[in-house]
Design an enzyme around this catalytic site. Structure first.
Site, PDB file in Angstrom:
ATOM      1  CG  HIS A  82      -1.752   1.227   1.333  1.00 36.67           C
ATOM      2  ND1 HIS A  82      -2.924   1.422   0.541  1.00 36.67           N
ATOM      3  CD2 HIS A  82      -1.580   2.269   2.123  1.00 36.67           C
ATOM      4  CE1 HIS A  82      -3.323   2.358   0.705  1.00 36.67           C
ATOM      5  NE2 HIS A  82      -2.739   3.086   1.734  1.00 36.67           N
ATOM      6  CG  ASP A 161     -11.939   3.329   6.841  1.00 36.88           C
ATOM      7  OD1 ASP A 161     -11.278   4.144   7.721  1.00 36.88           O
ATOM      8  OD2 ASP A 161     -11.715   3.467   5.813  1.00 36.88           O
ATOM      9  NE  ARG A 168     -10.095  10.244  10.818  1.00 33.43           N
ATOM     10  CZ  ARG A 168      -9.394   9.405   9.905  1.00 33.43           C
ATOM     11  NH1 ARG A 168      -9.861   8.222   9.504  1.00 33.43           N
ATOM     12  NH2 ARG A 168      -8.178   9.642   9.795  1.00 33.43           N
ATOM     13  CB  SER A 183      -8.350   4.872   8.264  1.00 37.63           C
ATOM     14  OG  SER A 183      -8.829   5.071   7.039  1.00 37.63           O
ATOM     15  CE  LYS A 187      -9.025   2.677   3.984  1.00 30.84           C
ATOM     16  NZ  LYS A 187      -9.403   3.919   3.908  1.00 30.84           N
TER      17      LYS A 187
HETATM   18  N1  URA Z   1      -6.167   7.260   4.069  1.00 34.68           N
HETATM   19  C1  URA Z   1      -7.169   6.512   4.598  1.00 34.68           C
HETATM   20  O1  URA Z   1      -7.385   5.581   3.956  1.00 34.68           O
HETATM   21  N2  URA Z   1      -7.616   6.798   5.764  1.00 34.68           N
HETATM   22  C2  URA Z   1      -7.054   7.813   6.308  1.00 34.68           C
HETATM   23  O2  URA Z   1      -7.737   8.023   7.641  1.00 34.68           O
HETATM   24  C3  URA Z   1      -6.193   8.818   5.771  1.00 34.68           C
HETATM   25  C4  URA Z   1      -5.886   8.669   4.648  1.00 34.68           C
END
Ligand code: URA
Ligand code: CA
Length: 434
Positions: A82, A161, A168, A183, A187
């Protein structure tokens, strides 16, 4: 349990238990905890932070809020990579076929997304016929056979999320290390990764602008991964300027092909080899990083990395002959050069501003509904630290319209040339294992 008590506890700087965090994420996902309480809690977290255990608990609670992809039918250790943002980051296109060529299974679930250029799927769709609408069992079969396949995002992954990130975004609580780390990691874990290699970008074009912040985020994600049983490491790499030369969909596919042939940009090649070595090592296909790197270098030299890309494209309906004939990729109608206005050293190429210029050409999506022009984009002719003479090209602009004055204006604002000598920026700052 009452949410108000948990907000108070976090407000006072105390740590929440696993059960308390599960209660919060469950309740927020099913709607029994309202946005206003979740907002107050997020702000308390923003100011008071979370310890390692809380971060791991938050991550797993978000993973469990939705579907989890089961990759157990795929042989071997599934390592995912990632990158945190960045502009014109072609590493995913290079790394997939590269590590697959040495036997690492790449079961990639990918999206389109918003941004300066399309997502990985958009880029790959510039290869005629290529598609990601395949059934799950076909996906698994292809990964077992070819070691690489890409499928479109499906199912209900980490709904907690999704909901929390949106909240947020409007409550000024995005920028919390614990929340960001949870977060991103939720994923990756929900998508079925056994091991995770993170490329945390740092610099002007990155989510994290300073090395200290990038390092903190990297440590937070690595410790979450390792605490929940996923071998995880992070590389901190430069995004003070775009990686490689190409920014644009088909242009990046061409750049990936060049790199898989061993003829790619130096920085993209080096970062791909570094990230790839860690992937190969975590997948236990080599017993040291050095051995892993040698395997990858050989796969480039002997053509197997390029061949792996070709096989992958053809297995999903694509015209594999593009690897030998990149001119078959979508071509823009016009090209223009951005000429340097003076002699000197390139001192600045602000990555996200250059990305915005590519978007003006139509390379990316501003909204979910926008159409992408796969052919257009930018190719940098100079990188930071290189000399340039007045009139020489800094950037080639690939466009499907004739008037690119706005694009040029944007590029002149984002690229600086100085009289004083400028050093090439460091590409890889750190490799973080714990
Ligand atoms: N990218 C994400 O997937 N989550 C975040 O909180 C910030 C950047
Ligand atoms: Ca690039």
């Amino acid at each position: 349990m009452r949410m108000v008590d948990l907000i108070e506890k976090k407000r006072d700087g105390k740590a929440l238990s696993t059960e308390e965090i599960q209660f919060i994420i469950k309740g927020f996902t099913d709607g029994t905890i309202p946005d206003y309480q979740m907002s107050a809690w997020s702000m308390a977290v923003y100011f008071k932070g979370m310890n390692e255990q809380e971060r791991a608990d938050l991550t797993m609670a978000m993973v469990e809020s939705g579907d989890q992809i089961d990759l157990s039918m795929i042989e071997g250790i599934k390592v995912d990579k990632h990158s945190t943002g960045g502009v014109g980051d072609t590493t995913t296109l290079v790394l997939g076929p590269l590590v697959a060529a040495v036997g690492v299974p790449v079961a990639k679930m990918s999206g389109r997304g918003l941004g300066h250029t399309g997502g990985t799927i958009d880029k790959l769709e510039s290869v005629s016929g290529f598609h990601v609408e395949i059934e799950n069992d076909e996906f698994i079969r292809l990964v077992n056979k070819n070691k690489i396949a890409v499928i479109g995002q499906s199912g209900n992954l980490t709904p907690a999320d999704k909901k929390l990130y949106a909240l947020r975004d409007v409550t000024a609580t995005v920028n919390s290390i614990g929340l960001i780390a949870g977060s991103i990691m939720s994923k990756k874990i929900a998508a079925g990764a056994d091991a995770i290699v993170l490329d945390v970008k740092t610099g002007a074009g990155a989510f994290m602008k300073t090395l200290a912040d990038s390092e903190e985020l990297a440590h937070a994600m690595v410790s979450i991964g390792n605490n929940v049983g996923r071998n995880t490491m992070a590389v901190i790499s430069d995004m003070s300027q775009p990686l490689g030369y190409a920014i644009g969909n088909a242009l990046e596919v061409k750049e990936a092909i060049d790199t898989l042939k061993g003829e790619g940009p130096e920085d993209l090649t080096e970062l791909s080899l570094t990230l790839g070595s860690h992937m190969v090592y975590l997948a236990k296909k080599a017993s040291s990083l050095k051995e892993a790197r040698t395997l990858l270098e050989n796969a480039i030299k002997d053509g197997s990395a390029l061949n792996s890309f070709k096989i992958f494209l053809e297995a999903q309906g694509g015209d594999g002959s593009v690897v030998d004939h990149p001119e078959k990729l979508p071509q823009a109608s016009y090209t223009f050069e951005l000429e340097a206005k003076e002699d000197g050293y390139v001192s600045e190429i602000i990555a996200d501003e250059v990305g915005t210029a590519a978007m003006l050409l139509g390379a990316g999506r501003a909204t979910k509904e926008s159409e992408i022009d796969l052919a257009v984009g930018l190719v940098l002719r100079k990188k930071i630290g290189e000399t340039v003479a007045k009139g020489e090209s800094l950037v080639t602009i690939y466009s499907n319209f004739e008037d690119v004055s706005k694009v040029k204006e944007k590029l002149y604002e984002s690229i600086a040339v100085s009289k004083a000598k400028v050093e090439k920026p460091t590409l890889i700052y750190k490799e973080i294992m714990e």
